[in-house]
Design a protein around this motif. Structure first.
Motif, PDB file in Angstrom:
ATOM      1  N   THR A  45      33.703  35.348  43.887  1.00 39.31           N
ATOM      2  CA  THR A  45      33.320  36.348  42.884  1.00 39.31           C
ATOM      3  C   THR A  45      33.527  37.726  43.503  1.00 39.31           C
ATOM      4  O   THR A  45      33.059  37.976  44.614  1.00 39.31           O
ATOM      5  CB  THR A  45      31.840  36.169  42.487  1.00 39.31           C
ATOM      6  N   ILE A  46      34.233  38.578  42.785  1.00 39.66           N
ATOM      7  CA  ILE A  46      34.514  39.911  43.317  1.00 39.66           C
ATOM      8  C   ILE A  46      34.097  40.954  42.281  1.00 39.66           C
ATOM      9  O   ILE A  46      34.418  40.814  41.096  1.00 39.66           O
ATOM     10  CB  ILE A  46      36.009  40.046  43.675  1.00 39.66           C
ATOM     11  N   VAL A  47      33.356  41.938  42.731  1.00 37.00           N
ATOM     12  CA  VAL A  47      32.989  43.053  41.860  1.00 37.00           C
ATOM     13  C   VAL A  47      33.475  44.311  42.558  1.00 37.00           C
ATOM     14  O   VAL A  47      33.093  44.557  43.711  1.00 37.00           O
ATOM     15  CB  VAL A  47      31.457  43.144  41.632  1.00 37.00           C
ATOM     16  N   PHE A  48      34.355  45.061  41.911  1.00 43.70           N
ATOM     17  CA  PHE A  48      34.891  46.222  42.613  1.00 43.70           C
ATOM     18  C   PHE A  48      34.919  47.468  41.737  1.00 43.70           C
ATOM     19  O   PHE A  48      34.938  47.395  40.510  1.00 43.70           O
ATOM     20  CB  PHE A  48      36.269  45.909  43.207  1.00 43.70           C
ATOM     21  N   VAL A  49      34.897  48.612  42.425  1.00 36.60           N
ATOM     22  CA  VAL A  49      35.006  49.908  41.761  1.00 36.60           C
ATOM     23  C   VAL A  49      36.353  50.484  42.141  1.00 36.60           C
ATOM     24  O   VAL A  49      36.737  50.453  43.314  1.00 36.60           O
ATOM     25  CB  VAL A  49      33.888  50.860  42.260  1.00 36.60           C
ATOM     26  N   SER A  50      37.083  50.998  41.164  1.00 30.05           N
ATOM     27  CA  SER A  50      38.353  51.641  41.489  1.00 30.05           C
ATOM     28  C   SER A  50      38.714  52.683  40.434  1.00 30.05           C
ATOM     29  O   SER A  50      38.374  52.538  39.265  1.00 30.05           O
ATOM     30  CB  SER A  50      39.461  50.599  41.580  1.00 30.05           C
ATOM     31  N   HIS A  51      39.402  53.716  40.903  1.00 29.09           N
ATOM     32  CA  HIS A  51      39.945  54.726  39.983  1.00 29.09           C
ATOM     33  C   HIS A  51      41.405  54.448  39.681  1.00 29.09           C
ATOM     34  O   HIS A  51      42.054  55.240  38.995  1.00 29.09           O
ATOM     35  CB  HIS A  51      39.852  56.119  40.625  1.00 29.09           C
ATOM     36  N   ASN A  52      41.918  53.334  40.240  1.00 29.86           N
ATOM     37  CA  ASN A  52      43.349  53.062  40.138  1.00 29.86           C
ATOM     38  C   ASN A  52      43.621  52.053  39.015  1.00 29.86           C
ATOM     39  O   ASN A  52      43.389  50.852  39.178  1.00 29.86           O
ATOM     40  CB  ASN A  52      43.798  52.529  41.496  1.00 29.86           C
ATOM     41  N   PRO A  53      44.122  52.522  37.844  1.00 28.05           N
ATOM     42  CA  PRO A  53      44.307  51.623  36.704  1.00 28.05           C
ATOM     43  C   PRO A  53      45.225  50.444  37.020  1.00 28.05           C
ATOM     44  O   PRO A  53      44.987  49.331  36.554  1.00 28.05           O
ATOM     45  CB  PRO A  53      44.928  52.515  35.622  1.00 28.05           C
TER      46      PRO A  53
END
Ligand SMILES: Nc1ncnc2c1ncn2[C@@H]1O[C@H](COP(=O)(O)OP(=O)(O)OP(=O)(O)O)[C@@H](O)[C@H]1O
Ligand SMILES: [Mg+2]
Length: 243
Positions: free
Chosen positions: A193-201
């Motif tokens: 399970t991965i939860v990530f934050v990114s500004h890269n669409p």
């Protein structure tokens, strides 16, 4: 199926400012979820709440149906062993060598390992992330990108089934970012399970199955990536946070 993580009416206030507001959110096991939104909308705070690193001012966060705030020591240790976090600012310990930072999770969660076994595991993970730095220096001698590599290495050291990643490819060159993306893809194959934050669409589109759009501390939308037709749609949604 019970979600791996459930946020129930979670609010978080810091220095009298409401940062997260009445969020209800389920994180599904074995899926990759991206949190997106404008700068300052509360993504890092929400990620830390999901990981039990911040305690809600009101509401509850459940991990496998258990309220994180009322876990006993053994349950907390199990949760910590199963999960790992890459902080937006890497958060390496300034007064420790890189080797000590990498060794600590192994010492805590694998007390049965000998010094040699720890050394071997650290060597293996460093080769996976492609970092050839001398590990007996301190974080201040590293670039931001190199710190990110070490932070990622520390996070995967004990093979967590649940990984929280905050802006984890920021300040990395394309090669290094690509290596970390393929390491995450390998974990997806293993049903982590991965939860990530990114500004890269583009990164969100290529990795996430579920996208959570955060606006002003609220969860504004939860979408599957199939529902996002173009990169520009994602950018548009994020843009709304600025309005
Ligand atoms: N402990 C705290 N006390 C007071 N304010 C805080 C605290 N933590 C965060 N904030 C504020 O809450 C807001 C949300 O912060 P957060 O770091 O979660 O945003 P973010 O969406 O991750 O932003 P970015 O994209 O820039 O990383 C910001 O305005 C920040 O200044
Ligand atoms: Mg952030």
């Amino acid at each position: 199926m019970e979600p791996l993580i459930r946020l129930n009416n979670v609010s978080f206030t810091g220095q009298n400012v409401r940062i997260i507001q009445k969020v209800n959110l389920d994180i599904d096991e074995g899926k990759t979820t991206a949190l997106v939104g404008a700068s300052g909308c509360g993504k890092s705070t929400l990620l830390k709440l999901c990981a039990g690193l911040l305690i809600p001012t009101s509401g509850e966060v459940y991990y496998r149906g258990k309220n994180i705030s009322s876990m006993n020591r053994q349950q907390t240790m199990e949760f910590r062993r199963e999960s790992a976090f890459v902080f937006q600012d890497s958060a390496l310990w300034a007064n420790q060598t890189l080797y000590q930072s990498l060794e600590l999770p192994l010492k805590i969660h694998h007390p049965e390992f000998s010094g040699e076994q720890r050394k071997e595991r650290i060597r293996q993970v460093m080769s996976e992330v492609g970092c050839r730095r001398d590990l007996h220096t301190r974080p201040s001698s590293l670039s931001m990108g190199e710190q990110k590599l070490i932070a990622f290495a520390r996070a995967i050291m004990c093979g967590p089934a649940l990984l929280f990643l905050d802006e984890w490819t920021e300040s990395l060159d394309d090669n290094a970012a690509g290596r970390l993306v393929s390491l995450v893809k390998r974990r997806q194959v293993d049903n982590n399970t991965i939860v990530f934050v990114s500004h890269n669409p583009a990164l969100v589109k290529s990795l996430a199955q579920i996208v959570i759009v955060v606006i002003g501390g609220y969860v504004y939308l939860k979408l599957t990536t199939d529902q996002i037709r173009e990169d520009s749609d994602l950018a548009e949604l994020v843009e709304k946070g600025n309005a």
